[in-house]
Structure formats: structure tokens, C-alpha cells
Design a protein around this motif. Structure first.
Motif, short mmCIF file in Angstrom:
data_model
loop_
_atom_site.label_atom_id
_atom_site.label_comp_id
_atom_site.label_asym_id
_atom_site.label_seq_id
_atom_site.Cartn_x
_atom_site.Cartn_y
_atom_site.Cartn_z
N ASP A 121 0.83 -1.20 0.00
CA ASP A 121 0.00 0.00 0.00
C ASP A 121 0.87 1.27 0.00
OD1 ASP A 121 -2.52 1.41 0.28
OD2 ASP A 121 -1.90 1.80 2.35
N ALA A 122 1.93 1.25 0.80
CA ALA A 122 2.82 2.41 0.87
C ALA A 122 3.51 2.66 -0.47
CB ALA A 122 3.87 2.20 1.97
N VAL A 123 3.96 1.59 -1.12
CA VAL A 123 4.63 1.73 -2.43
C VAL A 123 3.63 2.25 -3.47
CG1 VAL A 123 5.77 0.50 -4.32
CG2 VAL A 123 6.40 0.00 -1.95
N ARG A 124 2.43 1.70 -3.42
CA ARG A 124 1.39 2.11 -4.38
C ARG A 124 1.11 3.60 -4.25
NH1 ARG A 124 -2.67 -1.60 -3.08
NH2 ARG A 124 -1.93 -3.13 -4.60
N ARG A 125 0.97 4.08 -3.03
CA ARG A 125 0.69 5.50 -2.81
C ARG A 125 1.90 6.36 -3.17
NH1 ARG A 125 0.39 6.15 2.20
NH2 ARG A 125 0.35 4.01 2.94
N GLY A 126 3.08 5.88 -2.85
CA GLY A 126 4.30 6.62 -3.19
C GLY A 126 4.43 6.80 -4.70
N LYS A 127 4.21 5.71 -5.43
CA LYS A 127 4.29 5.79 -6.90
C LYS A 127 3.24 6.75 -7.45
CE LYS A 127 6.44 1.47 -8.28
NZ LYS A 127 6.35 0.25 -9.08
N ALA A 128 2.05 6.71 -6.85
CA ALA A 128 0.95 7.55 -7.36
C ALA A 128 1.30 9.03 -7.24
CB ALA A 128 -0.34 7.24 -6.61
N ARG A 129 2.10 9.38 -6.23
CA ARG A 129 2.45 10.80 -6.13
C ARG A 129 3.84 11.10 -6.69
NH1 ARG A 129 2.86 9.01 -0.61
NH2 ARG A 129 4.80 9.74 0.30
N GLY A 130 4.39 10.15 -7.42
CA GLY A 130 5.59 10.45 -8.21
C GLY A 130 6.91 10.24 -7.51
N VAL A 131 6.91 9.58 -6.36
CA VAL A 131 8.17 9.30 -5.66
C VAL A 131 8.95 8.26 -6.47
CG1 VAL A 131 9.20 8.53 -3.48
CG2 VAL A 131 7.01 9.74 -3.46
N ARG A 132 10.28 8.38 -6.44
CA ARG A 132 11.11 7.43 -7.18
C ARG A 132 11.31 6.18 -6.33
NH1 ARG A 132 16.27 10.74 -8.77
NH2 ARG A 132 16.42 9.50 -10.66
N VAL A 133 10.25 5.37 -6.27
CA VAL A 133 10.29 4.14 -5.49
C VAL A 133 9.95 2.95 -6.39
CG1 VAL A 133 7.90 4.52 -4.66
CG2 VAL A 133 9.38 2.90 -3.46
N THR A 134 10.71 1.86 -6.21
CA THR A 134 10.42 0.60 -6.88
C THR A 134 10.47 -0.50 -5.81
OG1 THR A 134 12.77 0.42 -7.42
CG2 THR A 134 11.32 1.28 -9.15
N ALA A 135 10.04 -1.70 -6.19
CA ALA A 135 9.99 -2.77 -5.19
C ALA A 135 10.15 -4.14 -5.83
CB ALA A 135 8.67 -2.71 -4.42
N GLU A 136 10.59 -5.07 -5.00
CA GLU A 136 10.70 -6.47 -5.43
C GLU A 136 10.03 -7.37 -4.40
OE1 GLU A 136 15.04 -6.70 -5.02
OE2 GLU A 136 14.81 -7.77 -3.11
N ALA A 137 9.60 -8.55 -4.85
CA ALA A 137 9.10 -9.58 -3.93
C ALA A 137 9.78 -10.89 -4.30
CB ALA A 137 7.59 -9.71 -4.04
N THR A 138 9.88 -11.78 -3.32
CA THR A 138 10.53 -13.07 -3.55
C THR A 138 9.48 -14.15 -3.83
OG1 THR A 138 10.38 -13.86 -1.27
CG2 THR A 138 12.29 -12.48 -1.82
N PRO A 139 9.86 -15.21 -4.53
CA PRO A 139 8.92 -16.32 -4.73
C PRO A 139 8.38 -16.88 -3.40
CG PRO A 139 10.76 -16.54 -6.24
CD PRO A 139 11.10 -15.40 -5.31
N HIS A 140 9.23 -16.95 -2.36
CA HIS A 140 8.73 -17.56 -1.12
C HIS A 140 7.67 -16.69 -0.46
CE1 HIS A 140 12.81 -15.89 -0.35
NE2 HIS A 140 12.33 -15.46 0.79
N HIS A 141 7.82 -15.37 -0.52
CA HIS A 141 6.76 -14.54 0.06
C HIS A 141 5.50 -14.52 -0.80
CE1 HIS A 141 10.29 -12.72 2.27
NE2 HIS A 141 9.48 -13.13 3.23
N LEU A 142 5.67 -14.81 -2.08
CA LEU A 142 4.50 -14.87 -2.98
C LEU A 142 3.73 -16.18 -2.82
CD1 LEU A 142 6.30 -13.42 -6.13
CD2 LEU A 142 4.26 -12.40 -5.09
N LEU A 143 4.41 -17.25 -2.37
CA LEU A 143 3.80 -18.58 -2.43
C LEU A 143 3.57 -19.24 -1.08
CD1 LEU A 143 5.83 -20.07 -5.42
CD2 LEU A 143 3.64 -18.88 -5.47
N LEU A 144 4.30 -18.84 -0.05
CA LEU A 144 4.23 -19.56 1.23
C LEU A 144 3.73 -18.65 2.35
CD1 LEU A 144 7.76 -21.29 1.09
CD2 LEU A 144 5.57 -22.24 0.31
N THR A 145 3.22 -19.28 3.41
CA THR A 145 2.80 -18.52 4.59
C THR A 145 3.45 -19.11 5.85
OG1 THR A 145 0.89 -19.88 5.15
CG2 THR A 145 0.54 -18.10 3.55
N ASP A 146 3.27 -18.38 6.97
CA ASP A 146 3.86 -18.81 8.24
C ASP A 146 3.28 -20.13 8.75
OD1 ASP A 146 1.38 -17.79 8.95
OD2 ASP A 146 2.16 -16.31 10.37
N GLN A 147 2.15 -20.53 8.18
CA GLN A 147 1.57 -21.82 8.54
C GLN A 147 2.56 -22.97 8.26
OE1 GLN A 147 -1.49 -22.17 10.03
NE2 GLN A 147 -0.95 -24.35 10.23
#
Ligand SMILES: [Zn+2]
Length: 427
Positions: free
Chosen positions: A240-266
Motif C-alpha cells: 500500500d505504501a509503495v502504491r501511494r508513493g508511486k501515485a504521487r511520483g516518488v522514485r520508489v520501486t519494489a521487489e518480492a521473492t517467490p517464497h513470500h509470494l507462495l508460502l505462509t507462516d503456517q
């Protein structure tokens, strides 16, 4: 180095290209992309039924050399990258010693030139020794070949230091890669804070400890005009923070890892404390995981990066809360994303290829990420139907620490071409 890649489906997000074409690489560079091309000496690779992409670039790799060659070396780490479909890796500076000076950067580049099978782009430290006290010499690091700065593995705890880092990095057109963690909230953590941690009696890392620092550093990038790239983003609040930052033109980019995309703490509970589920940031709850997938699909998150973090058996075969953080990722990332994101329709193939090639190149201003004639002859070839069982014993990496062992996946990289030379080909 000449090679003709014949008859594949060429998918190049940098040029909105998706068509059956040949790719000709001559003298290490893409010379033509077109129909019925003729080889002028060199190899031919039959790509009928395969997908031909700009070479994949991992923004977040721990090669461990210098200093921890027991865990990984530039030779084994780059072989691992090639086997997973990566033509280039960005090497995080938390080696021993930390890559905080030009001499270390040059030594890494020399070793990579001698023994690496894919390109290695060093990342320099933000602060000397990554201790958070004193800024490193960014100009020297840049000149020696560093493509970004980061204290990854540790947060830059001081807001004042991060502000100065963003200002200083801007002067050298360097991106600050940000490990976002408020240490006051994460001390002694073993996993994500939440019901599973409570059940297991393990100390938790609350998602807000990431979100707070992502918010802080987006605001600091905004007032300084610096470029910040959020590493291994893992929470809904950070998306959410990155989305809002980009919307107002901040020079922010982001990455995510496969494990955070696919797995949970369970998974920590389900595997009965298998230490290959332990990393920083930790696996989150499912609402966070779903928000990260949604952020990738809507373009808020630019890149997929592995956070490849090889460890020795000794670092992992201990009590859960004592175990080292991190998992290996180079040899599983592409196959996992093809099987678990693209096949179920959560992400289009074009988006995945962009998140692994065009976007990472753009984020750090690296050569590559495109098959435009004149660009580096770096190509990743995918077989979307190839079945692949994850077998850590056969990894090129020295690390065996993965929670994906024995996973049966469909789709993988079957050839990795670096500067017109075949660095890997699946049998
Ligand atoms: Zn990190």
C-alpha cells in the motif's frame, strides 16, 4: 560469440514483442530479431515450442564470496544462477569483509570475470561495514563498478542516516536498495508475529515493523529526490505504501521473492519447525501474501528477486530460533513462478518475464532486459511444459536450504545464454 536461436516464441516486454521469430547473436550482442534468419557461423539452438526472453536478472543474490566460501562462491553461485535461468545477478555486499570499498568491489569483479558463468553486478554497502554509523564512499564504489548501494541483511536504523544516504546516492545516480525493518520491534524474532507464532511459542516479527520503515523511506526519497528500491517486500502495508508513493511520483520501486509470494507462516507449523522456512523478512500470514501477489499483478511491485541466501548445514541444523535466516532461490524461482503464478492465471507470462528481465534492468539502469539489436546477447529460454522436480541434492549451489524440496513443477528455464555463449542447457 555467435548463436542463432531458431523458431521460438520471442517474448520481449521491453518492446511489446510476442511473436514467433529467430534471434541472432553475433560477437556477444543481439544483431537481429526476425523471420528466417541465417546463421553466419557459430551454434544454432532449436527453440521450436519454447519461449525466448531477454536474459533474467536477479536483483538480490548473496554470493558469499569473499569470506564465506564454505556457503557459496562466485563460481558455484553463478552456476546456480545459470541453472535457474538467470544471466545476471546483483551481488549483495554482506560478505566478509563487507563490500564497502572500491578494492573489494574490484576483487569481486575480477573473480567474476575469471570464474563466473553469468554476469555479476556488485552492490556496495550504504554504511561502512554495514554498521549504520558512517556512509561508505559512494563515488568510489560507483567508479569501481557497483550498480547500487544497500546494507541488506540489516536495516539502516537511523532516519538521519537514510536521508543522507538517499541524498548522497542521488549525486552518483545510485539506487538505495532498502532492507526495511524497524529493529525495535523485531529483536530476537524467529518468525512472523501472529496466531501461528503464538501457538508455537516463538518470538514474532510484526508486519508493521516492515511497513513503518517502507513508509519512512518513501517519504525520505520524496524529500531528497533520491531513488529507493524496497527489497523483499512482504506485507500488505508495504504494498500500500509503495502504491501511494508511486501515485504521487516518488522514485520508489519494489521487489518480492517467490517464497513470500507462495508460502505462509503456517508452513513453520506444518513442517514442524523445519529451519528452511526461516528467513528475514519471515513468511507472513495469508492476507499479506495475497496482497503481495496482487501488488505484483497490478504493477506496484516491479520485480521478482530471489534473495538467494545459501547457508551451511551447521547454520541450519540447530534450534529454530537459533537458525540462520534465508533460503537458496536461484534454481527454483523461475519454475515456481511459472507453475504457481502463471499456470493458475494469477500473473500473465508477459508480466512474469518483465518482472524478471526488463524491470530489474530498468530499476538499476543495467544493460540487458531487452532483445533490441545492439543489446547484450543475454537470453533465457523457457519450456512451459517441462516437468521438474526440485532436488536440492542436485543444486549447483552449495546451499541445500530450501522449503521447496520435492516440489513437482511444470515449466522451467531450459537454456541460459550469456553474451552469446550457452551458460546452461537442460538435458
Ligand atoms: Zn534483506
Amino acid at each position: 560469440m555467435n548463436i542463432l536461436i531458431k523458431g521460438g516464441r520471442v517474448l520481449d516486454p521491453s518492446r511489446n514483442l510476442d511473436a514467433d521469430l529467430d534471434v541472432l547473436i553475433e560477437d556477444g550482442r543481439v544483431s537481429q530479431v526476425g523471420e528466417k534468419l541465417k546463421a553466419r557461423g557459430g551454434e544454432t539452438l532449436d527453440a521450436a515450442g519454447l519461449v525466448v526472453c531477454p536474459g533474467f536478472i536477479d536483483l538480490h543474490t548473496h554470493l558469499r564470496e569473499p569470506g564465506r566460501e564454505d556457503k557459496e562462491t562466485i563460481a558455484t553461485g553463478t552456476r546456480s544462477a545459470a541453472a535457474g535461468g538467470f544471466t545476471a545477478v546483483c551481488a549483495m555486499p554482506n560478505t566478509e569483509p563487507v563490500n564497502d570499498s572500491a578494492g573489494i568491489t574490484r576483487a569481486i569483479l575480477e573473480r567474476a570475470a575469471a570464474e563466473g558463468v553469468v554476469r555479476v553486478w556488485p552492490i556496495g554497502a550504504i554504511t561502512k561495514g554495514s554498521k549504520g554509523q558512517e556512509l561508505a564512499e559512494f563515488g568510489d564504489l560507483r567508479e569501481a563498478g557497483c550498480v547500487a548501494v544497500s546494507d541488506d541483511g540489516r536495516p539502516v536504523a537511523s532516519s538521519r542516516m537514510m536521508r543522507r544516504a538517499l541524498e548522497y546516492a542521488k549525486a552518483f545516480d545510485l539506487t538505495v536498495i532498502d532492507h526495511c525493518e524497524e529493529p525495535g520491534l523485531t529483536e530476537g524474532f524467529a518468525m512472523n508475529e501472529g496466531p501461528v507464532a503464538t501457538w508455537l511459542g516463538l518470538r514474532g516479527y510484526p508486519p508493521v515493523a516492515e511497513t513503518i520503515v517502507v513508509e519512512r523511506d518513501i517519504h525520505l526519497a520524496e524529500i531528497t529526490g533520491g531513488k529507493v528500491h524496497i527489497a523483499h517486500l512482504s506485507t500488505a502495508g508495504a504494498v500500500d505504501a509503495v502504491r501511494r508513493g508511486k501515485a504521487r511520483g516518488v522514485r520508489v520501486t519494489a521487489e518480492a521473492t517467490p517464497h513470500h509470494l507462495l508460502l505462509t507462516d503456517q508452513l513453520v507449523r506444518d513442517t514442524e519447525y523445519d529451519t528452511s522456512t526461516k528467513m528475514n523478512p519471515p513468511l507472513r500470514g495469508d492476507a499479506d501474501r495475497q496482497a503481495v501477489v496482487a501488488g505484483l499483478a497490478d504493477g506496484t511491485i516491479d520485480c521478482i528477486a530471489t534473495d538467494h541466501a545459501p547457508h551451511s548445514v551447521d547454520d541450519k541444523k540447530v534450534e529454530y530460533d537459533q537458525a540462520a535466516n534465508g533460503i537458496v532461490g536461484l534454481e527454483t524461482a523461475v519454475a515456481l513462478c511459472l507453475d504457481r503464478l502463471v499456470r493458475p492465471g494469477l500473473l500473465e507470462l508477459r508480466q512474469l518475464v518483465a518482472a524478471l528481465s526488463t524491470h530489474p534492468a530498468r530499476v538499476l539502469g543495467l544493460p540487458g532486459g531487452t532483445l533490441k539489436p545492439g543489446s547484450p546477447g543475454d537470453v533465457t529460454v523457457l519450456d512451459l511444459e517441462r516437468r521438474f522436480k526440485v532436488n536440492p541434492e542436485r543444486f549447483e549451489s552449495k546451499g541445500r536450504n530450501t522449503p521447496f524440496g520435492s516440489w513437482q513443477l511444470t515449466g522451467r528455464a531450459v537454456a541460459t545464454i550469456v553474451g552469446g555463449r550457452v551458460a546452461f542447457q537442460a538435458r
